[in-house]
Write an enzyme that holds these catalytic residues in place. Sequence first.
Site, PDB file in Angstrom:
ATOM      1  CD  GLU A   1      -3.030  -1.297   2.068  1.00 13.25           C
ATOM      2  OE1 GLU A   1      -2.949  -0.597   3.081  1.00 13.25           O
ATOM      3  OE2 GLU A   1      -3.995  -2.021   1.813  1.00 13.25           O
TER       4      GLU A   1
ATOM      5  CG  HIS B   1     -15.840  -6.924   5.061  1.00 14.53           C
ATOM      6  ND1 HIS B   1     -15.522  -6.166   6.151  1.00 14.53           N
ATOM      7  CD2 HIS B   1     -14.698  -7.044   4.340  1.00 14.53           C
ATOM      8  CE1 HIS B   1     -14.244  -5.826   6.094  1.00 14.53           C
ATOM      9  NE2 HIS B   1     -13.718  -6.344   5.007  1.00 14.53           N
TER      10      HIS B   1
ATOM     11  CD  GLU C   1      -9.996  -7.126   7.898  1.00 11.47           C
ATOM     12  OE1 GLU C   1     -10.172  -6.480   6.854  1.00 11.47           O
ATOM     13  OE2 GLU C   1      -8.919  -7.705   8.156  1.00 11.47           O
TER      14      GLU C   1
ATOM     15  CG  HIS D   1      -9.758  -5.317  -0.181  1.00 11.40           C
ATOM     16  ND1 HIS D   1      -9.852  -3.958  -0.139  1.00 11.40           N
ATOM     17  CD2 HIS D   1     -10.471  -5.715  -1.263  1.00 11.40           C
ATOM     18  CE1 HIS D   1     -10.601  -3.532  -1.152  1.00 11.40           C
ATOM     19  NE2 HIS D   1     -11.002  -4.574  -1.837  1.00 11.40           N
ATOM     20  CD  GLU D   2      -6.587  -5.121   3.640  1.00 10.98           C
ATOM     21  OE1 GLU D   2      -7.304  -6.125   3.756  1.00 10.98           O
ATOM     22  OE2 GLU D   2      -7.051  -3.967   3.580  1.00 10.98           O
TER      23      GLU D   2
ATOM     24  CD  GLU E   1      -6.971  -2.507  -0.387  1.00 10.95           C
ATOM     25  OE1 GLU E   1      -7.473  -1.418  -0.116  1.00 10.95           O
ATOM     26  OE2 GLU E   1      -6.601  -3.323   0.491  1.00 10.95           O
TER      27      GLU E   1
ATOM     28  CD  GLU F   1      -8.419   1.338   2.038  1.00  8.40           C
ATOM     29  OE1 GLU F   1      -9.532   0.808   1.963  1.00  8.40           O
ATOM     30  OE2 GLU F   1      -7.421   0.753   2.507  1.00  8.40           O
TER      31      GLU F   1
END
Lengths: 705, 705
Positions: free
Chosen positions: B175, B413, B415, B483-484, B502, B508
């Site tokens: 990132e 989602h 996470e 993501h990540e 991502e 973001e």
Amino acid sequence: MKLFALCISLICISSSSTFANFYFNLFSPDKQLQLNFQLTREGVPFYTLNMDNKTIIKKGLLGIKLKDGISFDEGFQLKQIDTALIFDSWKPVWGEERLIVNHYRSMMVTLTQSTASDREFKIEFRLFNDGLGFRYIFPGQEVLYHFIISDELTTFPLSDDHKCFWIPGDYDSNEYMYSTSKLSEIHALAEKPGTGIGFKSPINDSCVQTPFTLKSKDGFYLAIHEAALINYPAMSLEVNRNQFVLKSHLTPDCYGNKAYLRGGSKSPWRVILLARKAGELITNRIILNLNEPSTIKNTDYIKPGKFIGIWWEMHIGKSSWDYSGKMGLEIPYNQLQASGKHGANGIHVKQYIDFASKEHIPYLLIEGWNTGWEDWYGSWKEQVFDFTKPYPDFDIENISNYAKSKNVKLIMHHETSSAVTDYERQMDQAFRFIKKYEYAGIKSGYVGRIIPRGEHHDGQWMVNHYLRVAEKCAENNLMLDAHESVRPTGLQRTYPNWMACEAARGNEFNAWSVGSPPEHETILPFTRILGGPMDYTPGIFQIKMNYYDSTKTNQLHSTLCKQLALYVTLYSPLQMAADLIENYQQKPDAFQFIKDVPTDWDSTIVLDAEPGDYIYVARKEKNKNDWYIGAITDELSRDFIMNFDFLDADKNYEATIYRDGDTADWQKNPMQYTIEKKKIRKKDKLKIHLAAGGGCAISVKESGK
Amino acid sequence: MKLFALCISLICISSSSTFANFYFNLFSPDKQLQLNFQLTREGVPFYTLNMDNKTIIKKGLLGIKLKDGISFDEGFQLKQIDTALIFDSWKPVWGEERLIVNHYRSMMVTLTQSTASDREFKIEFRLFNDGLGFRYIFPGQEVLYHFIISDELTTFPLSDDHKCFWIPGDYDSNEYMYSTSKLSEIHALAEKPGTGIGFKSPINDSCVQTPFTLKSKDGFYLAIHEAALINYPAMSLEVNRNQFVLKSHLTPDCYGNKAYLRGGSKSPWRVILLARKAGELITNRIILNLNEPSTIKNTDYIKPGKFIGIWWEMHIGKSSWDYSGKMGLEIPYNQLQASGKHGANGIHVKQYIDFASKEHIPYLLIEGWNTGWEDWYGSWKEQVFDFTKPYPDFDIENISNYAKSKNVKLIMHHETSSAVTDYERQMDQAFRFIKKYEYAGIKSGYVGRIIPRGEHHDGQWMVNHYLRVAEKCAENNLMLDAHESVRPTGLQRTYPNWMACEAARGNEFNAWSVGSPPEHETILPFTRILGGPMDYTPGIFQIKMNYYDSTKTNQLHSTLCKQLALYVTLYSPLQMAADLIENYQQKPDAFQFIKDVPTDWDSTIVLDAEPGDYIYVARKEKNKNDWYIGAITDELSRDFIMNFDFLDADKNYEATIYRDGDTADWQKNPMQYTIEKKKIRKKDKLKIHLAAGGGCAISVKESGK
């Protein structure tokens, strides 16, 4: 049933006071043990422990180092001390005693630090008549939430260069032979050759494992262990050979971190068991008492008992875990070709079911039933076993139905090869599978290097894993027998479905390595088994492996009668009758003892014992008036006079004595045995002879006459 | 459809021959690329690569070091070389092109070593007209079964001190903002301040990530990446700043081991993409071509599309993921108290469902629906989220039924907070739960430090995990947006349900950090997106965060029109319309472009592009005759003349032009826009003005007239 509790808050001072130069003495209920607690000038907490006015622990430091921020190590000041006297008792679901008394004086010490005055650090002591437990309690949520323990500072400074019974400290294995030496002579890395331990991670030359057991010159016995090992790594002991100081050494993860905790949590108990006679260590119940009561409400499915298994035959090379005989290469299921040597094949399994049914052995363990054994060991491979995929010749539906029809319960083997990540991935599915086929329990296995790579068998992550499996078993009404897990710490009180662990050098080593010397089983109850039952797998009748293969020199370091006596001397609620059924069929008279001996007891009496030499134990069967006696010796033959004080005075008994034959000897003539029956009353005495490496087993049943 | 394949086995020599001094040239199908393969005197394999007679790679070493035993590094001799010419094409399930041509000349080099003559080591090359791929193939099962890779020796020695576009090599984060420098000026640890990356593990000062993109003085473009990253760690590149040599640097585990492999396996492809014009990198399909065809048979559920989400509102602080507002403390479910600020509450969610339904946005992402957010971040905690336990105000049954009634599909989602062990434990149950409520897909998240502790986001263990999740999604007919995770390597060909990642610095960051400079989106398609689609989350209309909170200075480094253009310039089959629905409701004219723009294309044309400066792209909608154009610039305003060569000559079109307002500027006036409609035919030209940090989006629809 809490019979008596007296609590006194002794000191309550403002947090600004430094309260220097205080000291506090706590006495055991019988006043024979004295604990002293103080702070050094630098605010480091320490304790001393005396018994019968003899120094047991000189000046044991207390404290915890954290990885970041302020540690719980020094600069403490006393805030409060609360004491209480507890007299309590409880009934275990199974065990060596029907009722366990819990009698101690407690002391909760609350400390603060000037550098972090809003954080409290507590040390809780429980002083019993036969030992001490203490633990650390970390501050509650608001002031310190998540933290990492980098070191535990606890020390146990001993008063002298005691004789001790030890195995090397190791992050991954407990399967060592015991050494007996003075503290000053401990060299943990001086390994005995040919021990056959598959994977190990010895710590350093001065680290030993707990339970660590010592004997002083002036005749007291001491064992150091821990209780209620939950969410924390296992403790080894770092020995200072010159000053006789032991220091806690926690199993690290790959970053050297010891434990990831949060505020409000507690360390396991650090436990010092004390005894004036060796046998009192065996009946010491402090470790159980320091564990929390059972979390399991429905205990109907938890039934102690014996089991046979498709297992020893693999150890002696008669059959294999794998299906194809092509070890070292993973083979797709549809390409598996039968080697003809696969142990867990339906026909053979049914022979074992038939035998168990006929002989009223409630459980049958079957190893090698599922795919993966062709390439399971030594390569640190992550995807090995499929826990829902039986080998082609193991028709699980058919076999489990057959077992059910014969009233035999099956125990499923879950060898993980320490690929724990993959086991956890499969667990949901695997447990649904077990339930479908109505198994009674699981024998788990953790052979090899752990995955997640970087974790150890005895680290916090794995400690949590074992408990997770026990809890998952409990959710599914399954019993658990864990192999190659961390050694037990009395958690069988809290999770009584967790029946046994291996976590030590079991009988299997005698099949294919240099084995274990005859003294081995005389040490285990003073060390490893202090923490909880061991699945040692006794009952081997065919002592010499050259019976199966003339080129082999391996053998049990035991007579046949000693194998019988182990059912009494080594306690476990799940006891294997480990030998092949054909060996039992050849000796039905000796097998009768295995059939008779229970695995759950009303009471336990150590008649006499000395670690490394001999153990004589009598136990009363649960809810019956029958007694069983086990007597074992090391490499020396022994005679002793057995008395029967423990019997009821007004009753008649018939004893069946399974003793070493007159010329029996573990090396020269291990399988010679004699069985005699005798009428016995309380006042009788019986001379017992134990051959070198021998033993004696006696059943004493109430008889009408 | 394999159109043409010609295979020649060039050399077949006995294994005893050393075959010294050989060299072999391979030409690309168009002959413009030349690959040379040789062995050094020490038997080290190496390659050179030329394009248009210019040196691209000087003398790139090849080889693999193993941890134990003999390595694949030197002492090689040639055994065989096989070449083939392949002309092939295939249709992706979704993508930037309806049909992808796969045209290359292959060379399979078989090597042996005198020290391990029974082992073969193969290097497979595929030389395309626009680049090279090569990979290592390890010996089959019998000769080398399990082994550990300790290092990969691959180098890419470049011909000059090229200009390059890079982010620091990091085992755990992608990132970063991009840097543009000469090779000799790379200093990966010279970090820009305020970047807001939560957790990162930068490797060292000379390591950069792939895709690593370069531009030579003599005008060619070069990007180095990998394809088909499976069961292997991600590769970074170690830069020798003096000699312009790049060396493969693999992400290690906690023991420094790189990969645990077995015989018969293959490394990912090492890929060099080449272009004479920058835009050709964007349309280079080598990475997709080097991946295996789809493993998914039923692709009915894989439907590219746009989604809105309960998401941006958390980033701007309007609502929260957590239910109670008490961050940092875990709260038992029955003690949870509503803060009133929880985003994923049923009433609010239904507003989003209504909006999506009305505006024909097929998908809705809802974050913060499940328990765990009160104490989810930063403490390396293992048990965080419960993937089957919604917050009290998220009645999942009711909400999923409502969504169904409105023809909106939900995206769940997941996470994990990188507590991957715990996620894997829950996966079985979690996926049954998702299926029950008929979600369309999962957005996964891996924020924070990985558990298993010792593993990294980009290590072999995690690479396997991401793929395991993609496969689990495929088994359950679910799409995946990770993501990540590790940056993509074209695996979307093989797993077309793995829609996007991502794995880069997304939009973001503009909400709460220093953000990303205007050039950021002009570099992404030349770097990160070469590996696969990115869920960048464009479409933010409310550019300045002080709209929500007057104390904030954060803003997007973009005009509103650039946000629209990103739907065309940054390809993804799942594109978020990331802003709050009230911001779209205020600007329905601009929102029309988001409604119109498709996420699946028949063809893609880069009109012009220069990394770090600007990108102008035209794409034709899948199965329709409509075109969409996106043009973005960096911090400089630009004008360009758009031509419409790609349109059909005999047809009329209506263009709707969404352009920056006349005084628009990303800093001073970012939200000014103008929408115009124009009749367009193939031969027309259109002057386009892009504001500083601006963009232009155009829809060109066939019109009857």
